[in-house]
Design a protein around this motif. Structure first.
Motif, PDB file in Angstrom:
ATOM      1  N   PHE A 114       0.788  -1.227   0.026  1.00 33.28           N
ATOM      2  CA  PHE A 114       0.103  -0.014   0.175  1.00 33.28           C
ATOM      3  C   PHE A 114       0.785   1.198   0.053  1.00 33.28           C
ATOM      4  O   PHE A 114       0.562   2.193  -0.755  1.00 33.28           O
ATOM      5  CB  PHE A 114      -0.873  -0.171   1.340  1.00 33.28           C
ATOM      6  N   ILE A 115       1.829   1.331   0.825  1.00 39.43           N
ATOM      7  CA  ILE A 115       2.940   2.202   0.967  1.00 39.43           C
ATOM      8  C   ILE A 115       3.429   2.591  -0.380  1.00 39.43           C
ATOM      9  O   ILE A 115       3.650   3.811  -0.977  1.00 39.43           O
ATOM     10  CB  ILE A 115       3.821   2.375   1.940  1.00 39.43           C
ATOM     11  N   GLN A 131       1.278   4.125  -3.212  1.00 39.09           N
ATOM     12  CA  GLN A 131       0.858   5.425  -2.752  1.00 39.09           C
ATOM     13  C   GLN A 131       2.007   6.401  -3.247  1.00 39.09           C
ATOM     14  O   GLN A 131       1.756   7.431  -3.572  1.00 39.09           O
ATOM     15  CB  GLN A 131       0.485   5.588  -1.253  1.00 39.09           C
ATOM     16  N   SER A 187       1.872   9.177  -5.982  1.00 39.95           N
ATOM     17  CA  SER A 187       2.212  10.573  -5.518  1.00 39.95           C
ATOM     18  C   SER A 187       3.104  11.209  -6.290  1.00 39.95           C
ATOM     19  O   SER A 187       3.267  12.513  -6.538  1.00 39.95           O
ATOM     20  CB  SER A 187       2.361  10.757  -4.013  1.00 39.95           C
TER      21      SER A 187
END
Length: 67
Positions: free
Chosen positions: A21-22, A25, A29
């Protein structure tokens, strides 16, 4: 036949999910998205219809008098 030790599976799956997930993201971003297109002033053409100048009354069939 030895049993499979599943005591650490929850921790492994949880940390893998959080890490993925990180990473996703961060990847999103850092992505450069194009700017929103700017609105150009477009003059809309107003067409003059003959029925727009006249007042018309619309009757529903139930409101008409009985004949």
């Amino acid at each position: 036949m030895p049993q499979l030790d599943t005591s650490t599976w929850f921790t492994t799956v949880l940390t893998s999910t959080i890490t993925l997930f990180i990473l996703i993201q961060l990847k999103i971003s850092l992505q450069n998205f194009p700017n929103k297109p700017s609105n150009k002033y477009l003059k809309t053409l107003k067409l003059s219809n003959p029925w727009e100048l006249k007042w018309t009354k619309i009757f529903s069939p139930l409101s008409l008098p009985l004949q």
